[in-house]
Design an enzyme around this catalytic site. Structure first.
Site, PDB file in Angstrom:
ATOM      1  N   THR A 186      -9.875  -5.096  29.494  1.00 47.52           N
ATOM      2  CA  THR A 186      -8.814  -5.435  30.457  1.00 47.52           C
ATOM      3  C   THR A 186      -8.022  -4.206  30.931  1.00 47.52           C
ATOM      4  O   THR A 186      -7.117  -4.342  31.759  1.00 47.52           O
ATOM      5  CB  THR A 186      -7.796  -6.389  29.795  1.00 47.52           C
ATOM      6  OG1 THR A 186      -7.282  -5.720  28.634  1.00 47.52           O
ATOM      7  CG2 THR A 186      -8.431  -7.699  29.405  1.00 47.52           C
ATOM      8  N   LYS A 187      -8.338  -3.039  30.414  1.00 44.91           N
ATOM      9  CA  LYS A 187      -7.484  -1.874  30.674  1.00 44.91           C
ATOM     10  C   LYS A 187      -7.781  -1.247  32.045  1.00 44.91           C
ATOM     11  O   LYS A 187      -8.728  -1.628  32.718  1.00 44.91           O
ATOM     12  CB  LYS A 187      -7.677  -0.836  29.557  1.00 44.91           C
ATOM     13  CG  LYS A 187      -7.261  -1.348  28.172  1.00 44.91           C
ATOM     14  CD  LYS A 187      -5.780  -1.626  28.094  1.00 44.91           C
ATOM     15  CE  LYS A 187      -5.262  -1.857  26.685  1.00 44.91           C
ATOM     16  NZ  LYS A 187      -5.645  -3.146  26.072  1.00 44.91           N
ATOM     17  N   ASN A 188      -6.970  -0.258  32.436  1.00 42.01           N
ATOM     18  CA  ASN A 188      -7.089   0.319  33.792  1.00 42.01           C
ATOM     19  C   ASN A 188      -8.431   1.021  33.991  1.00 42.01           C
ATOM     20  O   ASN A 188      -8.915   1.124  35.110  1.00 42.01           O
ATOM     21  CB  ASN A 188      -5.935   1.281  34.074  1.00 42.01           C
ATOM     22  CG  ASN A 188      -4.607   0.553  34.124  1.00 42.01           C
ATOM     23  OD1 ASN A 188      -4.392  -0.381  33.359  1.00 42.01           O
ATOM     24  ND2 ASN A 188      -3.724   0.947  35.020  1.00 42.01           N
TER      25      ASN A 188
END
Ligand SMILES: Cc1ncc(COP(=O)(O)O)c(C=O)c1O
Length: 389
Positions: A186-188
């Site tokens: 889910t991270k950038n």
């Protein structure tokens, strides 16, 4: 306008395109799927990107956080100052060291550790501070570093949310003892699972490199390559925490489109801010002037005293409208392990606990369409105005 969506809007999904897929396939075809050239290339690129001397790629931020404390020489019984408004990994890794987590309450507007309250928690046993750049908003690092220098404390920044977070003009990871990034789904930047430890300190880098690969002498990762040697030494009893090339393949293509992905995050945030600043009953995120936010998460605060529903009911109503939503975070000190083993209890961190009761994380990811964003805005606005006192 409220309308129940026909399909469920997930809370978060990564942006994986053909370039990502091709790069992974290229790695699979290359025959070098474990730690190899792509991991080394990603380390160099990430170090240059944040402006740090060293970057050591790992299989998660959790691994990086743990290795950072090992490299810092934290010993059983040492105290490590951190925040309870974080994911359990931040604190679990302190516990794995046999060290004692000491929580400082938060700034209730940003959700980050309140730097002005750190000093009062320092004792003779305090050896480190683990500030969390919560949601992608930087902690007040000048204040934290000043305290760290005064008391000779190691600072390991939990930068799991902080790819693209700036503090006073510098990317997180450029300055200080070390920073630990996450590339979880889910991270950038998404490598499936993945992490990075950046540091300017040669001693920390050397120890982190060795400890994250069994404690083997430095060049051992390449022992099956042409230029490698079969002979290696074990310098410490280390861990198997290294990143590998299938992950690093994804990192490469994700880095290539980081700007594009960030721009989309910012567009969504500005649509949310425009809409929710006009809704009585919610508060949009506060961003201090010293930081540029990475917008990993968009945390909306409900003004519960103005509403007839609580946060949990709000989430139910969002889910009924087919919109995924989350909460970051359930305070760690209220988890049963921490209550049972350290005696933490409700009331210990009043601002953290009050903040927790009021927060929701809205969907925020580059793959969201304008219709998805409009659905979130419409539904939040409808629920709040229909449940206003
Ligand atoms: C604040 C924080 N720290 C650490 C982690 C752990 O990251 P990872 O899943 O890469 O181990 C997370 C994961 O979401 C996080 O939110």
């Amino acid at each position: 306008m409220y309308k129940k969506r026909d399909t469920f809007l997930p809370y978060a999904i990564p942006l994986i395109d053909e370039n990502d897929i091709n790069e992974v396939v290229d790695t699979l075809k290359s025959g070098w799927v474990a730690k190899g050239p792509k991991t080394m290339e990603f380390e160099k690129r990430f170090a240059a990107y944040v402006g740090a001397k060293h970057a050591i790629a790992m299989n998660s931020a959790t691994a990086a956080l743990y290795i950072a404390l090992i490299a810092a020489g934290i010993k059983p019984g040492d105290e490590v100052i951190t925040t309870s408004m974080t994911f359990a990994a931040t604190v679990n890794t302190i516990v794995h060291m046999g060290a004692i987590p000491v929580f400082v309450d938060i700034d209730p507007e940003t959700g980050c550790i309140d730097a002005d309250k750190i000093e009062e928690k320092i004792t003779k046993k305090t050896k480190a501070i683990v500030p969390v750049h919560y949601t992608g908003h930087a902690c007040d690092m000048d204040k934290i570093r000043t305290i760290a220098e005064k008391y000779n404390l190691f600072v390991s920044e939990d930068a799991a949310h902080a790819v693209e977070t700036f503090y006073k003009g510098d990317l997180i990871g450029k300055k200080g003892d070390c920073a630990c990034f996450s590339f979880y789904a889910t991270k950038n930047i998404c490598t499936g699972e993945g992490g990075m430890l950046t540091t300017n300190r040669d001693d920390i880098a050397e120890k982190a490199r060795v400890m994250s690969l069994h404690g083997m002498s430095k060049a051992a990762w390449n022992r099956y390559g042409k230029s490698g040697s079969w002979r290696y030494d074990i310098e410490y009893p280390g861990f198997k925490y290294n990143m590998f090339d299938i992950q690093a393949a994804l990192a490469k293509t994700q880095m290539n489109k980081l700007n594009e992905m960030q721009n989309r995050r910012k567009e969504i945030v500005s649509a949310y801010n425009d809409a929710f600043s006009k809704v009585d009953g919610v508060k949009i995120p506060v961003v201090r002037s010293y930081t540029t936010h990475s917008w990993h998460l968009y945390v909306l605060r409900l003004e519960l005293d103005k509403l007839t529903i609580d946060r949990d009911r709000f989430i139910e109503l969002m889910n009924e409208a087919n919109i995924g939503i989350s909460v970051h975070f359930i305070p760690v000190h209220l988890m049963s392990y921490y209550r049972n083993n350290y005696g933490f209890k409700e009331g210990d961190l009043p601002l953290t606990e009050k903040y927790f009761d009021s927060i929701v994380s809205l969907p925020l990811y580059p793959k969201m369409t304008n219709d998805d964003v409009a659905d979130v805005i419409g539904t939040v606005t409808y629920i709040i105005s229909n449940n206003h006192k």
